[in-house]
Design a protein around this motif. Structure first.
Motif, short mmCIF file in Angstrom:
data_model
loop_
_atom_site.label_atom_id
_atom_site.label_comp_id
_atom_site.label_asym_id
_atom_site.label_seq_id
_atom_site.Cartn_x
_atom_site.Cartn_y
_atom_site.Cartn_z
N ASP A 45 -4.30 -0.60 5.32
CA ASP A 45 -4.21 0.60 6.14
C ASP A 45 -3.26 1.65 5.58
N VAL A 46 -2.64 1.36 4.44
CA VAL A 46 -1.80 2.35 3.75
C VAL A 46 -2.36 2.50 2.33
N PRO A 47 -2.83 3.68 1.96
CA PRO A 47 -3.41 3.83 0.64
C PRO A 47 -2.38 3.72 -0.47
N ASP A 48 -2.74 3.00 -1.52
CA ASP A 48 -1.94 2.93 -2.74
C ASP A 48 -0.47 2.61 -2.51
N PRO A 49 -0.15 1.45 -1.90
CA PRO A 49 1.26 1.05 -1.78
C PRO A 49 1.76 0.54 -3.14
N SER A 50 2.11 1.46 -4.01
CA SER A 50 2.30 1.14 -5.43
C SER A 50 3.67 0.58 -5.75
N LEU A 55 5.79 7.24 3.19
CA LEU A 55 6.62 6.05 3.13
C LEU A 55 6.27 5.19 4.33
N ALA A 56 5.99 3.90 4.08
CA ALA A 56 5.62 2.99 5.16
C ALA A 56 6.62 1.85 5.25
N ALA A 57 6.72 1.23 6.44
CA ALA A 57 7.58 0.07 6.66
C ALA A 57 6.77 -1.03 7.31
N TYR A 58 6.93 -2.26 6.79
CA TYR A 58 6.24 -3.42 7.32
C TYR A 58 7.27 -4.46 7.78
N ARG A 59 6.97 -5.15 8.88
CA ARG A 59 7.70 -6.36 9.23
C ARG A 59 7.10 -7.52 8.43
N VAL A 60 7.97 -8.32 7.81
CA VAL A 60 7.48 -9.39 6.95
C VAL A 60 8.07 -10.74 7.37
N TYR A 87 9.49 -1.94 2.56
CA TYR A 87 9.17 -0.52 2.49
C TYR A 87 8.23 -0.28 1.31
N ALA A 88 7.28 0.65 1.49
CA ALA A 88 6.29 0.93 0.45
C ALA A 88 6.03 2.42 0.37
N VAL A 89 5.99 2.94 -0.86
CA VAL A 89 5.51 4.31 -1.03
C VAL A 89 3.99 4.29 -1.05
N SER A 90 3.39 5.33 -0.51
CA SER A 90 1.95 5.54 -0.59
C SER A 90 1.73 6.62 -1.63
N GLU A 91 1.32 6.18 -2.84
CA GLU A 91 1.30 7.08 -3.99
C GLU A 91 -0.01 7.86 -4.05
N ALA A 126 3.09 -6.41 8.98
CA ALA A 126 2.57 -5.51 10.00
C ALA A 126 3.33 -4.21 9.97
N LEU A 127 2.62 -3.11 9.97
CA LEU A 127 3.27 -1.80 10.01
C LEU A 127 4.14 -1.66 11.26
N THR A 128 5.32 -1.09 11.09
CA THR A 128 6.21 -0.89 12.23
C THR A 128 5.97 0.44 12.92
N GLY A 129 5.17 1.30 12.33
CA GLY A 129 4.89 2.61 12.90
C GLY A 129 4.14 3.45 11.89
N PRO A 130 3.81 4.68 12.24
CA PRO A 130 3.08 5.54 11.31
C PRO A 130 3.91 5.81 10.05
N PRO A 131 3.25 5.89 8.89
CA PRO A 131 3.97 6.28 7.67
C PRO A 131 4.62 7.65 7.83
N VAL A 132 5.75 7.82 7.16
CA VAL A 132 6.53 9.06 7.25
C VAL A 132 6.21 9.94 6.04
N PRO A 133 5.90 11.22 6.23
CA PRO A 133 5.60 12.09 5.09
C PRO A 133 6.82 12.25 4.17
#
Length: 358
Positions: free
Chosen positions: A46-51, A73-78, A63-67, A84-91
């Motif tokens: 659900d997050v494109p290109d978490p590179s 920038l996205a955050a996952y609980r692991v 934390y993952a950048v969406s390149e 699982a994403l903790t919320g919408p990615p931040v621009p």
């Protein structure tokens, strides 16, 4: 390998390019004896290109950048094997390629935008909904392949945790930066050889920065890997705010390449004796010996795949994310010579990076 006393095995997290067929973020168990990876789960696509990925200090948030062109920038609980994403990615800025955690923020290196973005962390480790500040890199570069404009490529926290180094491939610069009220600011700037194209750097380990000088300050040496010329620039850093002083530029290949050669990742051994780099095109890992303040190329070995994009070292094992062959390979490392030997691989389409729990 079974986990001891009911504690689960160590985990590794693997990023990939979804636009090239990658699965997003995968989770792997790490065998503590061999370093081998076994895939055990992954996040929804659900997050494109978490590179590129980075873990929080407590290891519970990834934390993952969406390149991509939008940049996020996205955050996952692991806490289990299905991040699982903790919320919408931040621009953030366009085309983010790297990130790090520093002083209650996540910093991103925005390659296309030529900027560094700071996003605050909330008390539970999740992301604030908006960035707190952006540092736009100025200047132009001489190399056509560098785009002749800023291309921030990496952000690296310093050992003291109150500064970070920002690497710009387009303008051949490394900047020493700090956060002021959540805004990234420049303390000093170093220009490397025009056209070298610095991509990533690695700091000498704390306490072993210069084996020949036990009183030298921690982290005094910084090894900067250049993408547009297959070399490492060795720098002395006048910490905490002084610029880097380039000392020498050392090749990472034994001869000029016949075709394309684009260095990508660099790591230093925990004892400070060896530096490893990866080069795409030639698809090799290079072993360099640290001798005082200098580097010496020892040898190169095949990376076990094609287009090695990132390197990670942990507990005697070197991990390589091979983007074009779609796999992660791992190598056992001779502690005396630093030479890696291929030990295994796992299939990961469009693999981009590997991050291990500490």
């Amino acid at each position: 390998m079974a986990a001891a006393h009911g504690k689960r095995e160590r985990r590794a997290y693997i990023g990939s390019f979804t636009t090239e067929g990658g699965p997003g973020v995968l989770v792997a168990a790490v065998d503590e004896d061999s370093g081998a990876l076994t895939l055990v789960g992954g996040a929804a696509d659900d997050v494109p290109d978490p590179s590129y990925l980075a873990l929080s200090a407590d290891g519970e948030t990834l934390y993952a950048v969406s390149e991509n062109a939008d940049g996020a920038l996205a955050a996952y609980r692991v806490t289990d094997d299905k991040p699982a994403l903790t919320g919408p990615p931040v621009p953030v800025g366009a085309g983010p390629t790297h990130l790090c955690v520093l002083d209650g923020h996540v910093l991103t290196a925005d390659h296309t935008a030529g900027s560094v973005t700071a996003v605050p962390l909330l008390p539970d480790g999740t992301l604030a909904p908006t960035a707190s500040g952006t540092l736009r890199h100025p200047g132009v570069g001489p190399h056509p392949d560098g785009g002749r404009r800023p291309h921030a490529h990496q952000v690296v926290p310093t050992p003291t945790g109150d500064r970070f180094l920002s690497v710009d491939l387009g303008t051949d610069t490394v900047r020493v930066c700090a956060l002021e009220d959540g805004v990234p600011v420049v303390r000093s700037e170093t220009r490397l050889r025009p056209g070298s194209g610095p991509r990533h750097l690695a700091l000498a380990p704390t306490g072993v920065a210069d084996p020949s000088s036990p009183t030298a300050p921690d982290g005094v040496y910084v090894h900067v890997l250049n993408e547009l010329t297959p070399t490492v620039t060795v720098c002395r850093w006048n910490a905490p705010d002084g610029p880097l002083e380039p000392l020498e530029e050392v090749p990472v290949l034994p001869a000029a390449p016949d075709g394309d050669a684009y260095p990508s990742g660099i790591v230093v051994s925990p004892d400070g004796r060896h530096v490893w780099t990866a080069t795409r095109g030639t698809d090799v890992l290079s072993v360099l010996a640290v001798e005082g303040g200098s580097l010496r190329l020892v040898t190169t070995v095949p990376c076990g795949g094609r287009w090695p994009r990132a390197l990670t070292y942990a507990s005697g094992t070197l991990y390589v994310a091979n983007q074009h062959s779609g796999d992660v390979t791992w190598f056992s490392v001779d502690p005396d010579t630093g030479v890696p030997a291929l030990a295994g691989s796992v299939e990961v389409p469009a693999a981009s990076c590997v991050v291990l729990e500490t």
